[in-house]
Design an enzyme around this catalytic site. Structure first.
Site, PDB file in Angstrom:
ATOM      1  N   ASP A  19     -28.648 -46.253  24.298  1.00  0.00           N
ATOM      2  CA  ASP A  19     -28.434 -47.602  23.784  1.00  0.00           C
ATOM      3  C   ASP A  19     -27.237 -48.234  24.472  1.00  0.00           C
ATOM      4  O   ASP A  19     -26.121 -47.702  24.403  1.00  0.00           O
ATOM      5  CB  ASP A  19     -28.235 -47.572  22.268  1.00  0.00           C
ATOM      6  CG  ASP A  19     -28.395 -48.958  21.653  1.00  0.00           C
ATOM      7  OD1 ASP A  19     -29.081 -49.809  22.259  1.00  0.00           O
ATOM      8  OD2 ASP A  19     -27.827 -49.195  20.575  1.00  0.00           O
TER       9      ASP A  19
ATOM     10  N   HIS B  43     -21.564 -60.051  21.299  1.00  0.00           N
ATOM     11  CA  HIS B  43     -21.591 -58.990  20.283  1.00  0.00           C
ATOM     12  C   HIS B  43     -20.386 -58.058  20.440  1.00  0.00           C
ATOM     13  O   HIS B  43     -19.695 -57.754  19.464  1.00  0.00           O
ATOM     14  CB  HIS B  43     -22.895 -58.201  20.367  1.00  0.00           C
ATOM     15  CG  HIS B  43     -22.931 -57.005  19.464  1.00  0.00           C
ATOM     16  ND1 HIS B  43     -22.992 -57.109  18.085  1.00  0.00           N
ATOM     17  CD2 HIS B  43     -22.889 -55.675  19.736  1.00  0.00           C
ATOM     18  CE1 HIS B  43     -22.996 -55.898  17.552  1.00  0.00           C
ATOM     19  NE2 HIS B  43     -22.928 -55.010  18.526  1.00  0.00           N
TER      20      HIS B  43
ATOM     21  N   GLU C 294     -29.651 -54.187  13.959  1.00  0.00           N
ATOM     22  CA  GLU C 294     -29.162 -54.768  15.208  1.00  0.00           C
ATOM     23  C   GLU C 294     -30.377 -55.281  15.962  1.00  0.00           C
ATOM     24  O   GLU C 294     -31.319 -54.528  16.236  1.00  0.00           O
ATOM     25  CB  GLU C 294     -28.390 -53.740  16.042  1.00  0.00           C
ATOM     26  CG  GLU C 294     -27.033 -53.416  15.433  1.00  0.00           C
ATOM     27  CD  GLU C 294     -26.118 -52.613  16.352  1.00  0.00           C
ATOM     28  OE1 GLU C 294     -26.626 -51.938  17.272  1.00  0.00           O
ATOM     29  OE2 GLU C 294     -24.892 -52.667  16.158  1.00  0.00           O
TER      30      GLU C 294
ATOM     31  N   GLU D  41     -32.253 -55.996  18.980  1.00  0.00           N
ATOM     32  CA  GLU D  41     -32.189 -55.547  20.376  1.00  0.00           C
ATOM     33  C   GLU D  41     -33.578 -55.599  20.994  1.00  0.00           C
ATOM     34  O   GLU D  41     -34.576 -55.769  20.296  1.00  0.00           O
ATOM     35  CB  GLU D  41     -31.675 -54.094  20.465  1.00  0.00           C
ATOM     36  CG  GLU D  41     -30.328 -53.879  19.808  1.00  0.00           C
ATOM     37  CD  GLU D  41     -29.647 -52.560  20.205  1.00  0.00           C
ATOM     38  OE1 GLU D  41     -30.070 -51.931  21.201  1.00  0.00           O
ATOM     39  OE2 GLU D  41     -28.711 -52.165  19.485  1.00  0.00           O
TER      40      GLU D  41
ATOM     41  N   ASP E 261     -31.951 -51.423  16.005  1.00  0.00           N
ATOM     42  CA  ASP E 261     -31.037 -50.275  16.017  1.00  0.00           C
ATOM     43  C   ASP E 261     -30.302 -50.234  14.678  1.00  0.00           C
ATOM     44  O   ASP E 261     -29.205 -50.764  14.534  1.00  0.00           O
ATOM     45  CB  ASP E 261     -30.052 -50.428  17.187  1.00  0.00           C
ATOM     46  CG  ASP E 261     -29.023 -49.307  17.211  1.00  0.00           C
ATOM     47  OD1 ASP E 261     -29.296 -48.240  16.666  1.00  0.00           O
ATOM     48  OD2 ASP E 261     -27.937 -49.527  17.797  1.00  0.00           O
TER      49      ASP E 261
ATOM     50  N   ARG F 196     -22.603 -49.350   8.805  1.00  0.00           N
ATOM     51  CA  ARG F 196     -21.286 -49.802   9.284  1.00  0.00           C
ATOM     52  C   ARG F 196     -20.125 -49.005   8.702  1.00  0.00           C
ATOM     53  O   ARG F 196     -19.098 -48.832   9.367  1.00  0.00           O
ATOM     54  CB  ARG F 196     -21.098 -51.284   8.964  1.00  0.00           C
ATOM     55  CG  ARG F 196     -22.108 -52.202   9.591  1.00  0.00           C
ATOM     56  CD  ARG F 196     -22.150 -52.070  11.091  1.00  0.00           C
ATOM     57  NE  ARG F 196     -23.168 -52.956  11.676  1.00  0.00           N
ATOM     58  CZ  ARG F 196     -23.550 -52.889  12.940  1.00  0.00           C
ATOM     59  NH1 ARG F 196     -23.028 -51.984  13.755  1.00  0.00           N
ATOM     60  NH2 ARG F 196     -24.473 -53.709  13.400  1.00  0.00           N
TER      61      ARG F 196
ATOM     62  N   GLN G  92     -20.087 -45.728  10.498  1.00  0.00           N
ATOM     63  CA  GLN G  92     -19.663 -46.024  11.873  1.00  0.00           C
ATOM     64  C   GLN G  92     -18.145 -46.189  11.973  1.00  0.00           C
ATOM     65  O   GLN G  92     -17.497 -45.632  12.851  1.00  0.00           O
ATOM     66  CB  GLN G  92     -20.364 -47.314  12.339  1.00  0.00           C
ATOM     67  CG  GLN G  92     -20.092 -47.704  13.791  1.00  0.00           C
ATOM     68  CD  GLN G  92     -20.839 -48.988  14.189  1.00  0.00           C
ATOM     69  OE1 GLN G  92     -21.596 -49.546  13.396  1.00  0.00           O
ATOM     70  NE2 GLN G  92     -20.619 -49.439  15.403  1.00  0.00           N
TER      71      GLN G  92
ATOM     72  N   LYS H 212     -25.857 -44.249  13.521  1.00  0.00           N
ATOM     73  CA  LYS H 212     -26.922 -44.894  14.288  1.00  0.00           C
ATOM     74  C   LYS H 212     -28.189 -44.054  14.355  1.00  0.00           C
ATOM     75  O   LYS H 212     -29.277 -44.602  14.508  1.00  0.00           O
ATOM     76  CB  LYS H 212     -26.439 -45.105  15.733  1.00  0.00           C
ATOM     77  CG  LYS H 212     -25.231 -46.008  15.857  1.00  0.00           C
ATOM     78  CD  LYS H 212     -25.658 -47.448  15.851  1.00  0.00           C
ATOM     79  CE  LYS H 212     -24.503 -48.357  16.202  1.00  0.00           C
ATOM     80  NZ  LYS H 212     -24.941 -49.735  16.355  1.00  0.00           N
TER      81      LYS H 212
ATOM     82  N   THR I  14     -34.303 -45.755  14.294  1.00  0.00           N
ATOM     83  CA  THR I  14     -34.431 -46.842  15.259  1.00  0.00           C
ATOM     84  C   THR I  14     -35.890 -47.262  15.220  1.00  0.00           C
ATOM     85  O   THR I  14     -36.775 -46.414  15.308  1.00  0.00           O
ATOM     86  CB  THR I  14     -34.079 -46.362  16.683  1.00  0.00           C
ATOM     87  OG1 THR I  14     -32.784 -45.756  16.670  1.00  0.00           O
ATOM     88  CG2 THR I  14     -34.093 -47.516  17.684  1.00  0.00           C
TER      89      THR I  14
ATOM     90  N   GLU J  94     -22.014 -59.357  11.984  1.00  0.00           N
ATOM     91  CA  GLU J  94     -21.501 -60.589  12.574  1.00  0.00           C
ATOM     92  C   GLU J  94     -21.876 -61.818  11.745  1.00  0.00           C
ATOM     93  O   GLU J  94     -21.074 -62.729  11.577  1.00  0.00           O
ATOM     94  CB  GLU J  94     -22.063 -60.744  13.994  1.00  0.00           C
ATOM     95  CG  GLU J  94     -21.602 -59.678  14.961  1.00  0.00           C
ATOM     96  CD  GLU J  94     -22.492 -59.611  16.187  1.00  0.00           C
ATOM     97  OE1 GLU J  94     -23.517 -58.890  16.139  1.00  0.00           O
ATOM     98  OE2 GLU J  94     -22.178 -60.286  17.178  1.00  0.00           O
TER      99      GLU J  94
HETATM  100 MN    MN Z   1     -27.062 -50.913  19.154  1.00  0.00          MN
END
Ligand code: MN
Length: 431
Positions: free
Chosen positions: A135, A142, A208, A210, A242, A246, A249, A262, A266, A373
């Site tokens: 990834d 971002h 996420e 992506e 993804d 948080r 993380q 993560k 996915t 975000e």
């Molecule tokens: Mn990602």
């Protein structure tokens, strides 16, 4: 070899609505279970799933050098291994057979009964056996947003970011196709104000937005792929969510980067749209400053693709609400640069490897590609269609990502990746 399949004037004898992501110019590749529970490689036009294994048995690919069981497999890895020339021959042949001027299958009702299915009677599977999943982190917006929140607003981008496409190695075992629900993960996190971590369900599950590209066998161990040849080894693209926790993380990522925050899940869209099909939508990516080192200079004029992306949240029993609109072209590092960088130390890339782009955020707040975000780490909330508010993703919410390309002549796209978040997994072992 010319790509006849992309002819924008071509019409199919299979009906396709104007808003469909799957006109005859798309011809994506996927794997599905038929109503008889057979697994097969297929493609799609409109709402029609097409069994390529059956087409091969019935002789529709005669003259193209393919192994006898090429499409009677449960993954696309072998087909992808055959390389770009074969992909083009097959896409061109499919376009020809489903062209309204071609009568071979159009007039053969017996063959149609064997080859054609309605999309609602098939079940999409993982299109490839993903050997390795990487990834990237290629959106400047971002990376800047996350840097501001997790680290230092003054030095949001770390010093390496503008010189190489930063990435981490993900986990292929937890990649699932659209429609497969996932579970909220357990994990270690440090509650606000606490001095010691706890092991609890993640409270801050996020998506996420992506895209991912899928490679063919590219090199032998030790060999690197030059940036100007890299796209020859890219088969096509999928939408990719993804999933990220948080709170896990934040606690775990120093110093080696993402791990359990993560790799619990996915999700990808099940149809691989080929790089060939996306050719009419090529565009230039962002100007790079400073100029990268010579091995990463991508001199291609149109090194990106104009793919419109959107994310919606559908609460349990509620209506979906679009919460983000972005575009693949916002990425700073191109796919060619990512693949060149990945192999620049001689790392081997195989057929079916998946490379995530990183969250695709644009400059404006409505184009941010994650809840982190969009709500600025939970300082704001988003109101959904049913009036409920979200800072992060709640149990039974479904995240739907869509992506499509459009010009004056055609629209084609990826369909969607739709995934419901379930509560933490209750093991049968506990009972
Ligand atoms: Mn990602």
């Amino acid at each position: 070899m010319p790509i006849f399949a992309n002819d924008p004037h071509r019409k199919s004898w299979i009906e396709v609505s104007k808003e469909s992501d799957f006109p005859i110019q798309n011809i994506p590749f996927g794997v599905f279970l038929t109503r008889e529970n057979d697994i097969t490689i297929g493609t799609r036009i409109g709402e029609c799933a097409i069994d390529l294994g059956a087409m091969q048995r019935l002789g529709y690919f005669d003259g193209i050098p393919l192994t006898d069981d090429m499409f009677m497999q449960d993954t696309l890895n072998d087909f992808i291994s055959d390389g770009k020339k074969t992909w083009r021959l097959v896409r061109n042949r499919i376009a020809e057979i489903f062209d309204i001027v071609n009568n071979s299958l159009q007039n053969n009702i017996e063959h149609q009964k064997i080859i054609l299915f309605s999309m609602d009677e098939v079940e999409m599977q993982m299109p490839v056996l993903v050997g390795d999943y990487t990834d990237f982190y290629s959106s400047k917006e971002h990376a800047t947003n996350v840097g501001k929140m997790f680290r230092d607003p003054e030095n949001a981008l770390l010093p390496n970011w503008l010189h190489l496409p930063v990435a981490y190695h993900g986990r292929s075992s937890s990649i699932v196709p659209s429609g497969i629900p996932i579970h909220r993960p357990m994990g270690q996190l440090l509650p606000k104000g606490a001095e010691k971590p706890v092991f609890e369900p993640s409270r801050l599950v996020d998506f996420e937005l992506e895209m991912g590209f899928i490679t063919t066998d590219a090199n032998v161990l030790g060999e690197s792929i030059p940036v100007d040849k890299a796209e020859d080894y890219i088969f096509g693209l999928v939408l990719l969510n993804d999933w990220s926790a948080r709170d896990i993380q934040k606690w775990e990522y120093v110093p080696l980067g993402p791990f359990l925050a993560k790799n619990f899940a996915t999700s990808i869209s099940p149809w691989i749209v080929t790089l060939d099909a996306l050719a009419p939508f090529r565009t230039k990516s962002i100007e790079q400053n400073p100029k990268p080192l010579p091995h990463l200079v991508d001199s291609s004029k149109n090194n990106s693709i104009d793919i419109q992306l959107e994310v919606s949240i559908k609460p349990n029993k509620g209506e979906p609400k679009t919460i983000c609109k972005s575009n693949f072209k916002h990425l700073y590092w191109s796919m060619a640069q990512q693949l060149a960088h990945h192999t620049s130390n001689g790392c081997k890339v195989n057929s079916g490897d998946l490379m995530g782009s990183g969250t695709i955020s644009g400059k404006t707040p409505d184009s941010f590609g994650s809840m982190l975000e969009l709500t600025w780490r939970g300082e704001n909330s988003i109101t959904l269609a049913d009036g409920s508010a979200r800072k992060f993703i709640e149990d039974y919410d479904t995240i739907v990502m869509k992506g499509f390309c459009k010009n004056e002549q055609i629209r084609l796209g990826f369909g969607e990746v739709s995934t419901q978040l379930l509560p933490i997994f209750k093991s049968k072992i506990d009972k």
